[in-house]
Design an enzyme around this catalytic site. Sequence first.
Site, mmCIF file in Angstrom:
data_model
loop_
_atom_site.group_PDB
_atom_site.id
_atom_site.type_symbol
_atom_site.label_atom_id
_atom_site.label_comp_id
_atom_site.label_asym_id
_atom_site.label_seq_id
_atom_site.Cartn_x
_atom_site.Cartn_y
_atom_site.Cartn_z
ATOM 1 N N ASP A 69 0.975 -1.418 0.064
ATOM 2 C CA ASP A 69 -0.220 -0.056 -0.024
ATOM 3 C C ASP A 69 0.787 1.176 0.005
ATOM 4 O OD1 ASP A 69 -2.523 1.172 0.311
ATOM 5 O OD2 ASP A 69 -2.024 1.807 2.208
ATOM 6 N N THR A 102 -3.218 4.991 -3.985
ATOM 7 C CA THR A 102 -2.174 5.689 -3.193
ATOM 8 C C THR A 102 -0.895 5.398 -3.880
ATOM 9 O OG1 THR A 102 -1.967 3.886 -1.619
ATOM 10 C CG2 THR A 102 -3.388 5.969 -0.976
ATOM 11 N N THR A 103 -0.701 4.259 -4.493
ATOM 12 C CA THR A 103 0.567 4.256 -5.151
ATOM 13 C C THR A 103 0.696 5.125 -6.618
ATOM 14 O OG1 THR A 103 0.441 1.919 -4.457
ATOM 15 C CG2 THR A 103 2.284 2.577 -5.774
ATOM 16 N N ASP A 400 -8.844 -0.777 1.853
ATOM 17 C CA ASP A 400 -9.092 -0.310 0.423
ATOM 18 C C ASP A 400 -10.194 -0.838 -0.276
ATOM 19 O OD1 ASP A 400 -6.545 0.826 1.047
ATOM 20 O OD2 ASP A 400 -5.702 0.208 -0.697
HETATM 21 P P1 ADP Z 1 -2.532 1.752 -5.863
HETATM 22 O O1 ADP Z 1 -2.249 1.879 -4.661
HETATM 23 O O2 ADP Z 1 -2.452 3.189 -6.629
HETATM 24 O O3 ADP Z 1 -4.293 1.285 -5.691
HETATM 25 P P2 ADP Z 1 -2.254 -0.818 -6.961
HETATM 26 O O4 ADP Z 1 -0.713 -1.529 -6.484
HETATM 27 O O5 ADP Z 1 -3.411 -1.287 -6.376
HETATM 28 O O6 ADP Z 1 -1.714 0.754 -6.682
HETATM 29 O O7 ADP Z 1 -2.127 -0.756 -8.498
HETATM 30 C C1 ADP Z 1 -3.325 -0.178 -9.134
HETATM 31 C C2 ADP Z 1 -3.225 -0.153 -10.581
HETATM 32 O O8 ADP Z 1 -3.202 -1.474 -11.044
HETATM 33 C C3 ADP Z 1 -4.499 0.307 -11.293
HETATM 34 O O9 ADP Z 1 -4.023 1.178 -12.326
HETATM 35 C C4 ADP Z 1 -5.118 -0.980 -11.671
HETATM 36 O O10 ADP Z 1 -5.808 -0.378 -12.930
HETATM 37 C C5 ADP Z 1 -4.184 -1.827 -12.178
HETATM 38 N N1 ADP Z 1 -4.778 -3.165 -12.031
HETATM 39 C C6 ADP Z 1 -5.024 -3.763 -11.180
HETATM 40 N N2 ADP Z 1 -5.453 -5.001 -11.251
HETATM 41 C C7 ADP Z 1 -5.156 -5.293 -12.820
HETATM 42 C C8 ADP Z 1 -5.128 -6.281 -13.644
HETATM 43 N N3 ADP Z 1 -5.788 -7.418 -13.211
HETATM 44 N N4 ADP Z 1 -4.779 -6.153 -14.794
HETATM 45 C C9 ADP Z 1 -4.262 -5.032 -15.197
HETATM 46 N N5 ADP Z 1 -4.299 -3.993 -14.306
HETATM 47 C C10 ADP Z 1 -4.544 -4.150 -13.035
HETATM 48 MG MG MG Z 2 -4.797 -0.478 -5.291
#
Ligand code: ADP
Ligand code: MG
Length: 535
Positions: A69, A102-103, A400
């Site tokens: 996170d 948040t990332t 989240d």
């Molecule tokens: P954050 O803390 O910003 O939510 P994450 O590590 O949760 O960061 O990553 C979110 C990103 O990953 C988003 O851009 C989301 O669209 C993408 N994402 C999540 N699951 C998938 C998936 N199965 N295939 C492609 N992209 C994905």
């Molecule tokens: Mg996320």
Amino acid sequence: MALAFDEYGRPFIILREQESKSRLRGLDAQKANISAGTAVARILRTSLGPKGMDKMLQSPDGDITITNDGATILEQMDVDNQIGKLMVELSRSQDYEIGDGTTGVVVMAGALLEQAERLIERGIHPIRVAEGYEIASKIAVDHLQQISHKFEFNPTNIEPLVQTCMTTLSSKIVNRCKRSLAEIAVKAVMAVADLERKDVNLDLIKIEGKVGGKLEDTELIYGILVDKDMSHPQMPKHIEDAKIAILTCPFEPPKPKTKHKVDIDTVEKFQTLREQERKYFDDMVQQCKDVGATLVICQWGFDDEANHLLMHRNLPAVRWVGGVELELIAIATGGRIVPRFQELTAEKLGKAGLVREKSFGTTKDRMLYIEHCANSRAVTIFIRGGNKMMIEETKRSIHDALCVARNLIRNNSIVYGGGAPEISCSIAVEAAADKYPGVEQYAVRAFADALDSVPMALAENSGLQPIETLSAVKSQQIKEKNACCGIDCNDAGTNDMREQNVFETLIGKQQQLLLATQVVKMILKIDDVISPSEY
Ligand code: ADP
Ligand code: MG
């Protein structure tokens, strides 16, 4: 530095070596700030997306946190640099407003800063860059609105909500159980949601965790879980239709004040005192029984004498329950917190369909389940897991997911994820750039390039060729006029995020762009960093 005295004998300080100070001003300061900001963003870049890496952070006293996170990583990293702190703040505000993304927001801000550095090196004034970014972010946010979709759901069909929560959970360590955890999160939110006002009070969802068991054992309890057990091992462990007295007064005879003195020098006097104490307890227990309580929950403790008597009179009791839990129990069971025994009446009792004690593992670990409460709008998510770090990370991941479900109830617009909205916005912003006659044009284009860095990071983290993948997807989006093409991180064989069921909330994505632009503008406008030791 030297101390001197003026003609009236008042001391004053002379500062020497002014020229050897390394305080940065002007363009140098801006460049240093930018590189500090991008340094922080670079750390988070590898954590983005479903295949993103996790970070292990050690606190000064040796505690270990493993997390994916963004907000938590930055929070625990103990960033010392002033500009770095702005990035931490950025991630925190996304966490506060939206809960997810948040990332991504930090990665976006880092990319904007990198692009800004290039423009500044080419001689464009930072203010013009900031203005261009402002224009571009407006275009991008409006474009997001255009490519968003409405999501229909109702209490009987929660599948859409579950799918969106699964996207959030897929990038976490717990993605092994994302289906069951997403269902738990959505059911919890639906249980406390006010669908008419479109509001969810997340305070009514309590998250508890206990080391042991498996992640699959995580359960949703329609009621409350208290980490306490019955005060006496022989009290009943299963109470149906419980009437609960919630007390903040102790089961104790009043203590003599220090200024009074009690002389006990004969056996008779001791007997009288003991008899009186017993009578006190007896009266208290009787008072509870008179109003019809079948369970007593007490904020304070009581000694063995009282405990024995409670058991004897068949009135189960729980002691040392914390204030927060007490309030939650009162809300859930519709009872009142009673501060004095005299004030106890039948209306003030809380009601629960079932109160049961459950033990875990081989230790004497017991918990109290208070279920089917009169006012059932309080639920508990009870997390099980192999170790403390796992449970903590699961708590954050579920938080989240809860936030995402809440956001969808507030506003049921979604965009397809996997970098697709960023690519689509990038195309739109790039196309709009030509309309601006001034140097802002370059900043608007730079914004479009910065948007590309999110899908690029997703591709990079999944082991794909970033530039090749991005250009292929981009041209596919333009050719098919399809804003749902994203990065196929999980190698599912299709770029279409509709088929992969990867959704994100519209307000979350918009907020990311707005917040990142704001912070970058703020950093670009700083041309002098003054710290207390340097004047
Ligand atoms: P954050 O803390 O910003 O939510 P994450 O590590 O949760 O960061 O990553 C979110 C990103 O990953 C988003 O851009 C989301 O669209 C993408 N994402 C999540 N699951 C998938 C998936 N199965 N295939 C492609 N992209 C994905
Ligand atoms: Mg996320």
